[in-house]
Design a protein around this motif. Structure first.
Motif, short mmCIF file in Angstrom:
data_model
loop_
_atom_site.label_atom_id
_atom_site.label_comp_id
_atom_site.label_asym_id
_atom_site.label_seq_id
_atom_site.Cartn_x
_atom_site.Cartn_y
_atom_site.Cartn_z
N LEU A 23 0.83 -1.21 0.00
CA LEU A 23 0.00 0.00 0.00
C LEU A 23 0.87 1.26 0.00
O LEU A 23 0.63 2.20 -0.77
N GLY A 24 1.88 1.28 0.85
CA GLY A 24 2.78 2.43 0.90
C GLY A 24 3.52 2.63 -0.41
O GLY A 24 3.74 3.76 -0.86
N SER A 25 3.90 1.52 -1.06
CA SER A 25 4.59 1.60 -2.34
C SER A 25 3.71 2.20 -3.43
O SER A 25 4.20 2.91 -4.32
N VAL A 26 2.43 1.93 -3.37
CA VAL A 26 1.48 2.49 -4.35
C VAL A 26 1.18 3.96 -4.02
O VAL A 26 1.09 4.79 -4.92
N ILE A 27 1.07 4.27 -2.76
CA ILE A 27 0.74 5.65 -2.37
C ILE A 27 1.90 6.61 -2.58
O ILE A 27 1.70 7.75 -3.02
N LEU A 28 3.12 6.17 -2.29
CA LEU A 28 4.28 7.07 -2.37
C LEU A 28 4.39 7.84 -3.68
O LEU A 28 4.47 9.07 -3.66
N PRO A 29 4.42 7.18 -4.84
CA PRO A 29 4.56 7.97 -6.07
C PRO A 29 3.38 8.91 -6.32
O PRO A 29 3.55 9.99 -6.88
N ASN A 30 2.21 8.50 -5.84
CA ASN A 30 1.04 9.35 -6.01
C ASN A 30 1.14 10.64 -5.19
O ASN A 30 0.59 11.67 -5.59
N LEU A 31 1.82 10.60 -4.04
CA LEU A 31 1.91 11.79 -3.18
C LEU A 31 2.51 12.98 -3.92
O LEU A 31 1.96 14.09 -3.88
N GLY A 32 3.63 12.76 -4.58
CA GLY A 32 4.25 13.84 -5.35
C GLY A 32 3.37 14.29 -6.51
O GLY A 32 3.27 15.47 -6.81
N GLY A 33 2.75 13.33 -7.16
CA GLY A 33 1.85 13.66 -8.27
C GLY A 33 0.65 14.46 -7.81
O GLY A 33 0.27 15.45 -8.44
N TRP A 34 0.06 14.04 -6.69
CA TRP A 34 -1.10 14.77 -6.17
C TRP A 34 -0.70 16.16 -5.72
O TRP A 34 -1.42 17.13 -5.97
N ALA A 35 0.44 16.29 -5.05
CA ALA A 35 0.90 17.60 -4.60
C ALA A 35 1.13 18.53 -5.79
O ALA A 35 0.67 19.68 -5.80
N ASN A 36 1.81 18.03 -6.81
CA ASN A 36 2.01 18.82 -8.03
C ASN A 36 0.68 19.18 -8.68
O ASN A 36 0.48 20.31 -9.11
N GLY A 37 -0.19 18.18 -8.77
CA GLY A 37 -1.49 18.41 -9.41
C GLY A 37 -2.32 19.45 -8.67
O GLY A 37 -2.93 20.32 -9.28
N LEU A 38 -2.33 19.35 -7.36
CA LEU A 38 -3.11 20.31 -6.58
C LEU A 38 -2.54 21.72 -6.69
O LEU A 38 -3.28 22.69 -6.83
N TYR A 39 -1.22 21.81 -6.66
CA TYR A 39 -0.61 23.14 -6.66
C TYR A 39 -0.53 23.74 -8.07
O TYR A 39 -1.07 24.81 -8.31
#
Length: 172
Positions: free
Chosen positions: A7-23
């Motif tokens: 689960l952490g391995s799947v979430i980790l790459p998404n965190l940067g993507g979501w942060a970039n996407g939101l900002y």
């Protein structure tokens, strides 16, 4: 029982993507008259709403692929050093593209960066295939998307000579 490592391995790459996407991408989405909307884009450019689901899918696939490599190697062992270091490096390159393109509005630098990212992703994919075939195959759609994204970036760079004005905050 949940596999927290997976689960952490799947979430980790998404965190940067979501942060970039939101900002960054969020700034573009919420401003109908933004500089991005005024750019000449490739005829094959998808609607804006496609990018979020596409990247979430790709990030999840690459994250799970990294988990498979981690598991196959028995954790962060000597065998895992090269593939997981390549993975981490390409992930950082991936996250860096959005601030360069949307933040700095430097389309040429973004094109150079995404080209380096694609090469790093090909190396990562090859190293994943050497450890776990499924992990390697999970990165193939990512490389295809990066090739597509590179063509979009190239088109914008080549067909929008007013980059200086956009970077200075003046859209023409």
């Amino acid at each position: 029982m949940a596999n927290w490592t997976a689960l952490g391995s799947v979430i980790l790459p998404n965190l940067g993507g979501w942060a970039n996407g939101l900002y960054f991408a969020g700034q573009v989405r919420n401003n109908k008259n933004s500089w991005y909307d005024d750019l000449k884009k490739a005829p094959w450019n998808p609607p804006k709403w496609v990018f979020g689901p596409a990247w979430t899918t790709l990030y999840s696939g690459m994250g799970y692929a990294s988990y498979l490599v981690y598991e196959e190697c028995g954790g962060f062992t000597e065998e895992a050093v090269l593939p997981l270091t390549l993975y981490g490096g390409q992930l950082l390159l991936n996250w860096a593209w959005t601030p360069i393109f949307f933040g700095m509005k430097d389309f040429q630098l973004a094109l150079i960066e995404i080209s380096v990212l694609t090469a790093a992703s090909v190396a990562t994919t090859a190293s994943f295939f050497a450890v776990n075939k499924t992990a390697g195959w999970l990165l193939v759609p990512y490389i295809a998307w990066l090739s597509y994204a590179t063509s979009l970036n190239y088109y914008i760079w080549k067909n929008n000579p007013q980059v200086k004005e956009i970077k200075d905050g003046k859209s023409s």
